[in-house]
Design an enzyme around this catalytic site. Sequence first.
Site, PDB file in Angstrom:
ATOM      1  N   LEU A 170     -53.612 -27.438   6.873  1.00 13.00           N
ATOM      2  CA  LEU A 170     -53.233 -27.700   8.273  1.00 13.00           C
ATOM      3  C   LEU A 170     -54.168 -28.750   8.866  1.00 13.00           C
ATOM      4  O   LEU A 170     -55.216 -28.432   9.439  1.00 13.00           O
ATOM      5  CB  LEU A 170     -53.258 -26.412   9.091  1.00 13.00           C
ATOM      6  CG  LEU A 170     -52.373 -26.471  10.330  1.00 13.00           C
ATOM      7  CD1 LEU A 170     -50.909 -26.683   9.958  1.00 13.00           C
ATOM      8  CD2 LEU A 170     -52.512 -25.209  11.156  1.00 13.00           C
ATOM      9  N   ASP A 171     -53.758 -29.995   8.713  1.00 11.04           N
ATOM     10  CA  ASP A 171     -54.550 -31.095   9.265  1.00 11.04           C
ATOM     11  C   ASP A 171     -54.305 -31.214  10.774  1.00 11.04           C
ATOM     12  O   ASP A 171     -53.198 -30.990  11.240  1.00 11.04           O
ATOM     13  CB  ASP A 171     -54.126 -32.406   8.595  1.00 11.04           C
ATOM     14  CG  ASP A 171     -54.781 -33.594   9.263  1.00 11.04           C
ATOM     15  OD1 ASP A 171     -56.011 -33.722   9.164  1.00 11.04           O
ATOM     16  OD2 ASP A 171     -54.067 -34.377   9.916  1.00 11.04           O
ATOM     17  N   ASP A 230     -55.073 -22.226  10.362  1.00  8.59           N
ATOM     18  CA  ASP A 230     -55.628 -22.864   9.151  1.00  8.59           C
ATOM     19  C   ASP A 230     -55.587 -21.869   8.004  1.00  8.59           C
ATOM     20  O   ASP A 230     -55.175 -22.185   6.885  1.00  8.59           O
ATOM     21  CB  ASP A 230     -57.107 -23.258   9.363  1.00  8.59           C
ATOM     22  CG  ASP A 230     -57.287 -24.521  10.189  1.00  8.59           C
ATOM     23  OD1 ASP A 230     -56.546 -25.487   9.953  1.00  8.59           O
ATOM     24  OD2 ASP A 230     -58.185 -24.536  11.047  1.00  8.59           O
ATOM     25  N   GLU A 236     -57.537 -35.733   2.046  1.00  5.07           N
ATOM     26  CA  GLU A 236     -57.031 -36.465   3.217  1.00  5.07           C
ATOM     27  C   GLU A 236     -56.905 -37.961   2.903  1.00  5.07           C
ATOM     28  O   GLU A 236     -55.810 -38.518   2.917  1.00  5.07           O
ATOM     29  CB  GLU A 236     -57.960 -36.242   4.428  1.00  5.07           C
ATOM     30  CG  GLU A 236     -57.898 -34.817   4.950  1.00  5.07           C
ATOM     31  CD  GLU A 236     -58.799 -34.563   6.154  1.00  5.07           C
ATOM     32  OE1 GLU A 236     -58.367 -33.808   7.043  1.00  5.07           O
ATOM     33  OE2 GLU A 236     -59.940 -35.079   6.203  1.00  5.07           O
ATOM     34  N   ASP A 257     -54.797 -30.122   2.111  1.00  7.67           N
ATOM     35  CA  ASP A 257     -55.316 -29.790   3.435  1.00  7.67           C
ATOM     36  C   ASP A 257     -54.168 -29.023   4.091  1.00  7.67           C
ATOM     37  O   ASP A 257     -53.178 -29.620   4.517  1.00  7.67           O
ATOM     38  CB  ASP A 257     -55.657 -31.058   4.218  1.00  7.67           C
ATOM     39  CG  ASP A 257     -56.188 -30.738   5.606  1.00  7.67           C
ATOM     40  OD1 ASP A 257     -56.138 -29.565   6.005  1.00  7.67           O
ATOM     41  OD2 ASP A 257     -56.631 -31.665   6.303  1.00  7.67           O
ATOM     42  N   ASP A 280     -66.542 -26.808   9.319  1.00  5.08           N
ATOM     43  CA  ASP A 280     -65.567 -27.158  10.354  1.00  5.08           C
ATOM     44  C   ASP A 280     -65.043 -25.901  11.035  1.00  5.08           C
ATOM     45  O   ASP A 280     -64.889 -24.860  10.391  1.00  5.08           O
ATOM     46  CB  ASP A 280     -64.368 -27.880   9.727  1.00  5.08           C
ATOM     47  CG  ASP A 280     -64.651 -29.344   9.469  1.00  5.08           C
ATOM     48  OD1 ASP A 280     -65.737 -29.806   9.856  1.00  5.08           O
ATOM     49  OD2 ASP A 280     -63.786 -30.001   8.866  1.00  5.08           O
ATOM     50  N   GLU A 313     -58.949 -27.498   1.529  1.00  4.56           N
ATOM     51  CA  GLU A 313     -59.993 -27.648   2.545  1.00  4.56           C
ATOM     52  C   GLU A 313     -60.620 -26.298   2.877  1.00  4.56           C
ATOM     53  O   GLU A 313     -61.790 -26.206   3.227  1.00  4.56           O
ATOM     54  CB  GLU A 313     -59.421 -28.269   3.830  1.00  4.56           C
ATOM     55  CG  GLU A 313     -60.502 -28.447   4.884  1.00  4.56           C
ATOM     56  CD  GLU A 313     -60.050 -29.098   6.174  1.00  4.56           C
ATOM     57  OE1 GLU A 313     -58.851 -29.042   6.484  1.00  4.56           O
ATOM     58  OE2 GLU A 313     -60.908 -29.646   6.867  1.00  4.56           O
ATOM     59  N   GLU A 314     -59.826 -25.238   2.744  1.00  4.83           N
ATOM     60  CA  GLU A 314     -60.310 -23.917   3.146  1.00  4.83           C
ATOM     61  C   GLU A 314     -61.046 -23.179   2.024  1.00  4.83           C
ATOM     62  O   GLU A 314     -61.467 -22.040   2.212  1.00  4.83           O
ATOM     63  CB  GLU A 314     -59.143 -23.072   3.667  1.00  4.83           C
ATOM     64  CG  GLU A 314     -58.292 -23.728   4.755  1.00  4.83           C
ATOM     65  CD  GLU A 314     -59.111 -24.273   5.919  1.00  4.83           C
ATOM     66  OE1 GLU A 314     -60.162 -23.698   6.257  1.00  4.83           O
ATOM     67  OE2 GLU A 314     -58.699 -25.315   6.492  1.00  4.83           O
TER      68      GLU A 314
HETATM   69  P1  FDP Z   1     -58.901 -31.780  12.708  1.00  7.17           P
HETATM   70  O1  FDP Z   1     -60.391 -31.693  12.679  1.00  7.17           O
HETATM   71  O2  FDP Z   1     -58.302 -31.298  14.011  1.00  7.17           O
HETATM   72  O3  FDP Z   1     -58.243 -31.148  11.505  1.00  7.17           O
HETATM   73  O4  FDP Z   1     -58.866 -33.875   9.550  1.00  7.17           O
HETATM   74  C1  FDP Z   1     -59.729 -33.994  10.581  1.00  7.17           C
HETATM   75  C2  FDP Z   1     -59.079 -34.390  11.902  1.00  7.17           C
HETATM   76  O5  FDP Z   1     -58.495 -33.348  12.635  1.00  7.17           O
HETATM   77  C3  FDP Z   1     -58.005 -35.514  11.774  1.00  7.17           C
HETATM   78  O6  FDP Z   1     -56.708 -35.037  11.632  1.00  7.17           O
HETATM   79  C4  FDP Z   1     -58.214 -36.283  13.051  1.00  7.17           C
HETATM   80  O7  FDP Z   1     -57.801 -37.620  12.946  1.00  7.17           O
HETATM   81  C5  FDP Z   1     -59.699 -36.184  13.275  1.00  7.17           C
HETATM   82  O8  FDP Z   1     -60.126 -34.963  12.660  1.00  7.17           O
HETATM   83  C6  FDP Z   1     -60.044 -36.161  14.741  1.00  7.17           C
HETATM   84  O9  FDP Z   1     -61.415 -36.233  14.868  1.00  7.17           O
HETATM   85  P2  FDP Z   1     -62.171 -36.419  16.295  1.00  7.17           P
HETATM   86  O10 FDP Z   1     -61.988 -35.132  17.020  1.00  7.17           O
HETATM   87  O11 FDP Z   1     -63.586 -36.684  15.903  1.00  7.17           O
HETATM   88  O12 FDP Z   1     -61.548 -37.588  16.991  1.00  7.17           O
END
Ligand code: FDP
Length: 345
Positions: free
Chosen positions: A111-112, A68, A272, A109, A62, A90-91
């Site tokens: 920083l979600d 993050d 998550e 996680d 990612d 996550e990191e």
């Molecule tokens: P992000 O990658 O920005 O950390 O955890 C993954 C996540 O965000 C969720 O918070 C969010 O709902 C989802 O990804 C958004 O994904 P899309 O860009 O595919 O919609």
Amino acid sequence: MTGQLRLDDYLQRYSETAPHALAVAAAVDAIASGSIEIADLTSTGLFADASGLTTGRNSDGDLQRDLDVQADAIIRRCLARLPIAALASEEMREPQIVDREGRICVAIDPLDGSSNIDINMTVGTIFSILPAPDDLGLAFHQRGTAQLAAGFVTYGPQTSLVLTLGEGVDIFTYDRAAKCFRLARRGVQISETSDEFAINASNRRHWDPPVRAFIDECLAGIDGPANRDFNMRWIGSLVAEAYRILTRGGVFLYPSDARPGYGDGRLRLTYEAHPVAFIMEQAGGAATTGRERILDLAAHNLHQRVPLIMGSHHEVRRVEELHCDPLLVASVSAPLFARRGFFRL
Ligand code: FDP
């Protein structure tokens, strides 16, 4: 107002209730103090040398932003002084065994929703607290039902901590003047049914038929089988979506889809989906893959992904019904209804 109960007093009371409780309370307290630092960082942004710029990729591929990395360092520093058996983030590529005498394991996680940082939208920190098993190699392969506590902090207009210790969900809001979290909502309950759904609709052509059928029902509104109109929201930040559902109900879907790499959806089970599903259930809602309850799953590997459908009971059950009954899906896609569909290709 629910009074002025401070988080530390609340945790102090809880810490005397069970064998694990002291360790759990200490971990929640440490994460809460780390979250105050992260809230400062995210709000100061550019001026704190934390622009949200992409710095690379994490171990699972990612995109990773400087925030993050900084959020991860803050939470790990705050937890470092505690006797935690194992830590996962996550990191981090692999979980870390910290203290073999520790009673609990923590998955975070840090920083979600970090892709929302540069557009000044709500992001958050998610955590799951598990008992330490005899074999610490199995620490993060436990079912979601094993969780002792879970929560998340949202960094938005308010900094709020959503917390379950296994007996309901309470929300604390950070009081900047007093420099502490205070109880803002006790015993949060998600409405049984709701007229709001959240999904990244740009992926529609990749969805499986049951998901497409459910969203078609929502879009058909009063003209379709649901017989009522729906509203739609998509923030693109799991913590913000979960907070909205806790506040006014709704259903959120990040299903599996046919894009390469999305066969199990996007969200991670351990740090998550598990904690957020625990919160949903503790608030009277539900969380499923469409076929299985999220809390019944155990991860095979730390960064395992899982489809996540969560929120108001009635809508989550409807998505499950559609996954279990192809005839139902066919009836939703029948020609009469198809003429009324909005997204018909
Ligand atoms: P992000 O990658 O920005 O950390 O955890 C993954 C996540 O965000 C969720 O918070 C969010 O709902 C989802 O990804 C958004 O994904 P899309 O860009 O595919 O919609």
